[in-house]
Design a protein around this motif. Structure first.
Motif, PDB file in Angstrom:
ATOM      1  N   PRO A 167       0.821  -1.210   0.000  1.00  0.00           N
ATOM      2  CA  PRO A 167       0.000   0.000   0.000  1.00  0.00           C
ATOM      3  C   PRO A 167       0.856   1.262   0.000  1.00  0.00           C
ATOM      4  N   ASP A 168       0.235   2.392  -0.335  1.00  0.00           N
ATOM      5  CA  ASP A 168       0.829   3.713  -0.153  1.00  0.00           C
ATOM      6  C   ASP A 168       0.150   4.349   1.054  1.00  0.00           C
ATOM      7  N   LEU A 169       0.939   4.700   2.074  1.00  0.00           N
ATOM      8  CA  LEU A 169       0.377   5.255   3.298  1.00  0.00           C
ATOM      9  C   LEU A 169       1.159   6.497   3.723  1.00  0.00           C
ATOM     10  N   PRO A 170       0.486   7.511   4.262  1.00  0.00           N
ATOM     11  CA  PRO A 170       1.198   8.648   4.851  1.00  0.00           C
ATOM     12  C   PRO A 170       1.985   8.186   6.076  1.00  0.00           C
ATOM     13  N   PRO A 171       3.051   8.883   6.448  1.00  0.00           N
ATOM     14  CA  PRO A 171       3.908   8.447   7.560  1.00  0.00           C
ATOM     15  C   PRO A 171       3.167   8.276   8.881  1.00  0.00           C
ATOM     16  N   VAL A 209       0.138   7.270   9.442  1.00  0.00           N
ATOM     17  CA  VAL A 209      -0.851   6.185   9.471  1.00  0.00           C
ATOM     18  C   VAL A 209      -0.161   4.888   9.864  1.00  0.00           C
ATOM     19  N   GLU A 210      -0.612   4.289  10.940  1.00  0.00           N
ATOM     20  CA  GLU A 210      -0.026   3.039  11.411  1.00  0.00           C
ATOM     21  C   GLU A 210      -0.612   1.856  10.657  1.00  0.00           C
ATOM     22  N   TRP A 211       0.221   0.845  10.464  1.00  0.00           N
ATOM     23  CA  TRP A 211      -0.235  -0.373   9.798  1.00  0.00           C
ATOM     24  C   TRP A 211      -1.283  -1.052  10.694  1.00  0.00           C
ATOM     25  N   PRO A 212      -2.449  -1.396  10.155  1.00  0.00           N
ATOM     26  CA  PRO A 212      -3.498  -2.019  10.982  1.00  0.00           C
ATOM     27  C   PRO A 212      -3.058  -3.367  11.551  1.00  0.00           C
ATOM     28  N   LEU A 213      -3.450  -3.599  12.796  1.00  0.00           N
ATOM     29  CA  LEU A 213      -3.105  -4.847  13.482  1.00  0.00           C
ATOM     30  C   LEU A 213      -4.379  -5.600  13.855  1.00  0.00           C
ATOM     31  N   MET A 266      -2.193  -6.914   9.824  1.00  0.00           N
ATOM     32  CA  MET A 266      -3.168  -7.390   8.858  1.00  0.00           C
ATOM     33  C   MET A 266      -2.537  -7.423   7.470  1.00  0.00           C
ATOM     34  N   THR A 267      -3.173  -8.129   6.562  1.00  0.00           N
ATOM     35  CA  THR A 267      -2.682  -8.247   5.193  1.00  0.00           C
ATOM     36  C   THR A 267      -3.344  -7.196   4.310  1.00  0.00           C
ATOM     37  N   PHE A 268      -2.532  -6.456   3.561  1.00  0.00           N
ATOM     38  CA  PHE A 268      -3.061  -5.455   2.632  1.00  0.00           C
ATOM     39  C   PHE A 268      -3.684  -6.147   1.424  1.00  0.00           C
ATOM     40  N   LEU A 269      -4.839  -5.622   0.985  1.00  0.00           N
ATOM     41  CA  LEU A 269      -5.558  -6.212  -0.132  1.00  0.00           C
ATOM     42  C   LEU A 269      -5.646  -5.297  -1.346  1.00  0.00           C
ATOM     43  N   ALA A 324       1.584  12.948   0.836  1.00  0.00           N
ATOM     44  CA  ALA A 324       2.630  12.415   1.716  1.00  0.00           C
ATOM     45  C   ALA A 324       2.675  10.896   1.723  1.00  0.00           C
ATOM     46  N   ALA A 325       1.739  10.257   1.013  1.00  0.00           N
ATOM     47  CA  ALA A 325       1.682   8.792   1.013  1.00  0.00           C
ATOM     48  C   ALA A 325       2.810   8.207   0.176  1.00  0.00           C
ATOM     49  N   VAL A 326       3.500   7.217   0.730  1.00  0.00           N
ATOM     50  CA  VAL A 326       4.584   6.528   0.013  1.00  0.00           C
ATOM     51  C   VAL A 326       4.419   5.019   0.208  1.00  0.00           C
ATOM     52  N   ARG A 327       5.083   4.272  -0.647  1.00  0.00           N
ATOM     53  CA  ARG A 327       5.009   2.818  -0.552  1.00  0.00           C
ATOM     54  C   ARG A 327       5.465   2.355   0.823  1.00  0.00           C
ATOM     55  N   ARG A 328       4.634   1.501   1.428  1.00  0.00           N
ATOM     56  CA  ARG A 328       4.928   0.999   2.766  1.00  0.00           C
ATOM     57  C   ARG A 328       5.034  -0.534   2.717  1.00  0.00           C
ATOM     58  N   ILE A 329       6.143  -1.050   3.139  1.00  0.00           N
ATOM     59  CA  ILE A 329       6.331  -2.495   3.237  1.00  0.00           C
ATOM     60  C   ILE A 329       5.774  -2.956   4.580  1.00  0.00           C
ATOM     61  N   ALA A 330       5.127  -4.103   4.602  1.00  0.00           N
ATOM     62  CA  ALA A 330       4.585  -4.633   5.854  1.00  0.00           C
ATOM     63  C   ALA A 330       5.690  -4.761   6.900  1.00  0.00           C
ATOM     64  N   PRO A 331       5.399  -4.432   8.165  1.00  0.00           N
ATOM     65  CA  PRO A 331       6.425  -4.470   9.208  1.00  0.00           C
ATOM     66  C   PRO A 331       6.986  -5.856   9.478  1.00  0.00           C
ATOM     67  N   GLU A 332       6.219  -6.883   9.172  1.00  0.00           N
ATOM     68  CA  GLU A 332       6.657  -8.274   9.343  1.00  0.00           C
ATOM     69  C   GLU A 332       5.679  -9.153   8.581  1.00  0.00           C
TER      70      GLU A 332
END
Length: 293
Positions: A55-59, A61-65, A72-75, A125-133
């Motif tokens: 996904p592209d997310l602003p800095p 915005v936290e990755w949903p858990l 969670m898995t991005f769709l 401000a949204a940029v490509r975000r790699i999943a944290p794990e």
């Protein structure tokens, strides 16, 4: 129904032999938005509509858990500016982005998920975000760009009144061809907004409305669900029926070999929202379930 859609419906109904059913089709055909794959994801164009990948997310915005603290898995992400011209019912916000995330889709009802609405002023401000794990589904999905097209969806298998469409020379098989032509099914569709939910039974909205309004799990009895929703509205059954009718398919995500999606037995992941919440931008009030034959 818009004049152009009416003309299209009339033309295709005549071509496929369903002029006799035209009043029924006009009354029951729904506006939808079809999203088709448009080549591998282009990460050089931030915030473009995309399925799979990252996904592209602003800095901020936290990755949903999940409730267990697992990412969670991005769709999919939908740039609403790109969809605006195809949203003929003007249900979606005209600007901003919707991003869909999911946890484990087991069981197939009340699936843990998040729908993020990112305002237009934050998209720059949204940029490509790699999943944290490793995410909940432990899958890495291939990213594809999406192209949106306005489409029309007559009642599908679960919702159609077959007595209305059958005639001497046409039946359900020919009706499926008409639905295919109206809904851009000849394209490489992977997602759809609005229209009718896929399934074998016409009760998906009952399940979603019941949970969204009362927090109660559906027992697979429509009358019981209607009674519970009616009770929620102080005995107003007409209000309850309207709420069920106004429970919309926000997104239906198909199984897809290219992306790598496989929802149980090649099924569909479905996100629902109340019309009132959609128009108010309340994307924190959605329901997710899975249909698989």
């Amino acid at each position: 129904m818009k004049e152009s859609n009416l003309k299209k419906l009339e033309t295709l109904a005549e071509e496929h032999g369903f002029t006799h059913a035209l009043p029924y089709l006009i009354a029951n055909t729904r506006q939808a938005i079809s999203c088709v794959k448009a080549g591998p994801a282009d990460y050089g164009t931030p915030s473009a509509s995309r399925v799979g990948g990252d996904p592209d997310l602003p800095p901020e915005v936290e990755w949903p858990l999940t409730t267990d603290g697992e990412p969670m898995t991005f769709l999919v992400q939908l740039n609403l500016r790109e969809l605006a011209g195809q949203d003929e019912a003007a249900l979606l916000p005209a600007r901003g982005m919707l991003s869909f995330f999911v946890g484990i889709p087991e069981p197939a009802y009340d699936i843990e998920h998040r729908v993020l609405f990112i305002h237009e002023d934050r998209l720059a401000a949204a940029v490509r975000r790699i999943a944290p794990e490793v995410t909940a589904l432990e899958e890495v999905y291939n990213g594809y760009g999406l192209e949106a097209m306005a489409s029309l969806e007559p009642p599908n298998y679960a919702y159609v009144d077959e007595e209305q469409i059958e005639a001497e020379n046409v039946g359900y098989e020919e009706y499926e061809d008409l639905c295919f032509a109206l809904g851009h099914r000849e394209h490489d569709e992977v997602a759809r907004l609005f229209g009718y939910p896929a399934g074998q039974h016409d009760d998906a909205e009952y399940e979603a409305a019941l949970m969204l309004l009362t927090g109660t799990t559906y027992s697979y009895h429509k009358n019981e669900a209607l009674q519970q929703i009616t009770s929620h509205f102080g005995g107003d059954e007409e209000k309850a029926k309207q709420e069920i009718q106004d429970t919309l398919v926000l997104l239906e995500l198909d199984s897809d070999d290219d992306v790598g999606f496989c929802w149980w037995d090649a099924g569909m992941l479905q996100f629902f929202i109340r019309r009132e919440d959609l128009l108010a931008g309340r994307f924190d009030r959605t329901y997710c379930s899975l249909y698989s034959s």
